[in-house]
Design an enzyme around this catalytic site. Structure first.
Site, PDB file in Angstrom:
ATOM      1  N   ASP A  65       0.846  -1.192   0.000  1.00  0.00           N
ATOM      2  CA  ASP A  65       0.000   0.000   0.000  1.00  0.00           C
ATOM      3  C   ASP A  65       0.889   1.253   0.000  1.00  0.00           C
ATOM      4  O   ASP A  65       1.832   1.341   0.793  1.00  0.00           O
ATOM      5  CB  ASP A  65      -0.871  -0.051   1.263  1.00  0.00           C
ATOM      6  CG  ASP A  65      -1.967   0.993   1.273  1.00  0.00           C
ATOM      7  OD1 ASP A  65      -2.417   1.403   0.186  1.00  0.00           O
ATOM      8  OD2 ASP A  65      -2.396   1.383   2.395  1.00  0.00           O
TER       9      ASP A  65
ATOM     10  N   ASN B  28     -10.127   0.571   0.148  1.00  0.00           N
ATOM     11  CA  ASN B  28      -9.071   0.474   1.157  1.00  0.00           C
ATOM     12  C   ASN B  28      -9.581   0.775   2.560  1.00  0.00           C
ATOM     13  O   ASN B  28     -10.180   1.824   2.796  1.00  0.00           O
ATOM     14  CB  ASN B  28      -7.941   1.446   0.801  1.00  0.00           C
ATOM     15  CG  ASN B  28      -7.024   0.896  -0.262  1.00  0.00           C
ATOM     16  OD1 ASN B  28      -7.420   0.037  -1.053  1.00  0.00           O
ATOM     17  ND2 ASN B  28      -5.793   1.372  -0.283  1.00  0.00           N
TER      18      ASN B  28
ATOM     19  N   GLU C 143      -1.689   6.111  -8.132  1.00  0.00           N
ATOM     20  CA  GLU C 143      -2.647   7.115  -7.645  1.00  0.00           C
ATOM     21  C   GLU C 143      -2.517   8.405  -8.439  1.00  0.00           C
ATOM     22  O   GLU C 143      -1.410   8.851  -8.737  1.00  0.00           O
ATOM     23  CB  GLU C 143      -2.384   7.387  -6.157  1.00  0.00           C
ATOM     24  CG  GLU C 143      -3.309   8.447  -5.540  1.00  0.00           C
ATOM     25  CD  GLU C 143      -3.139   8.560  -4.013  1.00  0.00           C
ATOM     26  OE1 GLU C 143      -3.057   7.522  -3.337  1.00  0.00           O
ATOM     27  OE2 GLU C 143      -3.081   9.694  -3.516  1.00  0.00           O
TER      28      GLU C 143
ATOM     29  N   ASP D 166      -8.463   0.548   6.674  1.00  0.00           N
ATOM     30  CA  ASP D 166      -7.497   0.339   7.740  1.00  0.00           C
ATOM     31  C   ASP D 166      -8.055   0.841   9.071  1.00  0.00           C
ATOM     32  O   ASP D 166      -8.173   0.103  10.055  1.00  0.00           O
ATOM     33  CB  ASP D 166      -6.198   1.089   7.378  1.00  0.00           C
ATOM     34  CG  ASP D 166      -5.075   0.839   8.362  1.00  0.00           C
ATOM     35  OD1 ASP D 166      -5.256   0.018   9.282  1.00  0.00           O
ATOM     36  OD2 ASP D 166      -4.002   1.451   8.225  1.00  0.00           O
TER      37      ASP D 166
END
Ligand code: TD3
Ligand code: ZN
Length: 314
Positions: free
Chosen positions: A89, A260, A141, A262
């Protein structure tokens, strides 16, 4: 169908109009919880580690950390019937990306989004060539996430969002497998001051112009019940706010295939751990005090798998 690259998982998701969460880990316990959730939901899984996680796991040595994560993930993945990938990541350091590929990661993100467009394109293209030569898939990205990226503060302004025409050129030129377009999310537990809002017009345009699987970073929802549980046992999460479930469902409709996550896992773990320790002040066996935190992380992951439509897609 055990250990695969992320492209395999995401191209199927792209064709099937669903998304798969990419779940960050730093240690064994979160991995155990995620694997259990995936198996119970018969879902594909994307496990990801930041560069910081690799250093942490290797006690400062990212080479060692990368090897450890590959061994851990494969020890599970090779023995279950769901596809699992291991992804870097926000990879920014060439040496760490190479360490991950050498250790056996099946997928990487090259994040050169802090550089001007041309340089981002150049760096990404280079990594795509290297990674593809050994069957490793690549994410990049475009635009910047407002908020915090691995401890670096990113300023918030409109110019930070993705330019759809640039996205088209970027995908064509670099051959990247999936793309993270900045559309207004940010990392961490404090995503929106006012109402949560993403730039769906931009997202639709990027999807139309590129057709590749798209990634939503900073996608944690900061569930109200988790926040409340943590605060009941002493946490201070004032002002914490995530991306509401409805917005996630909508973004999947417009082409997001990787979500994503977390912060939600971290918050669930700490909320349950706080509760357990408050109720069991004499306990000091980690196998006991990690039991309910792992259960809660597993349940949060299962909720996500169902919400994003990837249950029973293994
Ligand atoms: O790349 N990540 C995970 C690492 C961010 C730091 O927590 C994400 O995009 C997920 O972000 P979050 O904070 O919404 O879970
Ligand atoms: Zn991210």
């Amino acid at each position: 169908m055990p250990y695969v690259n992320t492209k395999t998982i995401l191209e199927k998701a792209n064709r099937g109009y669903y998304a798969v969460p990419a779940l960050n880990i730093n240690n064994l316990e979160f991995l155990q919880a995620i694997i259990d959730a995936g198996v119970e939901e018969k879902s594909p899984l994307i496990i990801e580690t930041s560069e910081g996680a690799m250093k942490y796991a290797g006690n400062g040595d990212y080479n060692r950390g990368a090897k450890l994560f590959v061994l851990m993930v494969r020890a599970f993945a090779d023995n279950i019937d769901i596809p699992v990938s291991l992804h870097v990541d926000h990879g920014k350091d060439f040496k760490i990306l190479m360490a991950a590929i050498k250790a056996g990661y099946s997928s990487i993100m090259i994040d050169a989004s802090e550089y001007p467009f041309e340089k981002n394109m150049e760096e990404t293209k280079k990594m795509v060539e290297i990674a593809h030569s050994v069957g490793v898939s690549v994410e990049a990205e475009l635009g910047r996430l407002v908020g915090i990226e691995d401890n670096v503060v990113v300023e918030s302004h409109e110019a930070a969002l993705v330019d759809p025409q640039e996205a088209k050129l970027f995908v064509e030129e670099t051959g990247v497998d999936f793309l993270a377009p900045a559309i207004g999310t940010s990392h961490g537990a404090f995503k929106f001051k006012g109402e949560a809002r993403l730039d769906f017009d931009r997202l639709k345009q990027v999807k139309d112009l590129t057709g590749v699987p798209l990634v939503l970073h900073g996608a944690s929802s900061v569930p109200e019940d988790i926040k409340k549980l943590a605060e009941e046992y002493g946490a201070d999460f004032k002002g914490a706010k995530g991306v509401p479930s409805e917005i996630l469902t909508e973004s999947v409709k417009y082409g997001i295939n990787k979500v994503n996550t977390d912060t939600d896992l971290r918050m669930a773990f700490i909320a349950s751990l706080r509760e357990y320790l408050a109720k069991n002040p004499g306990e000091f066996d980690p196998r006991k005090y990690f039991k309910t935190p792992k259960e809660l992380v597993k349940n949060i992951v299962k909720d996500r798998l169902r919400l994003l439509g990837c249950s029973n897609k293994a």
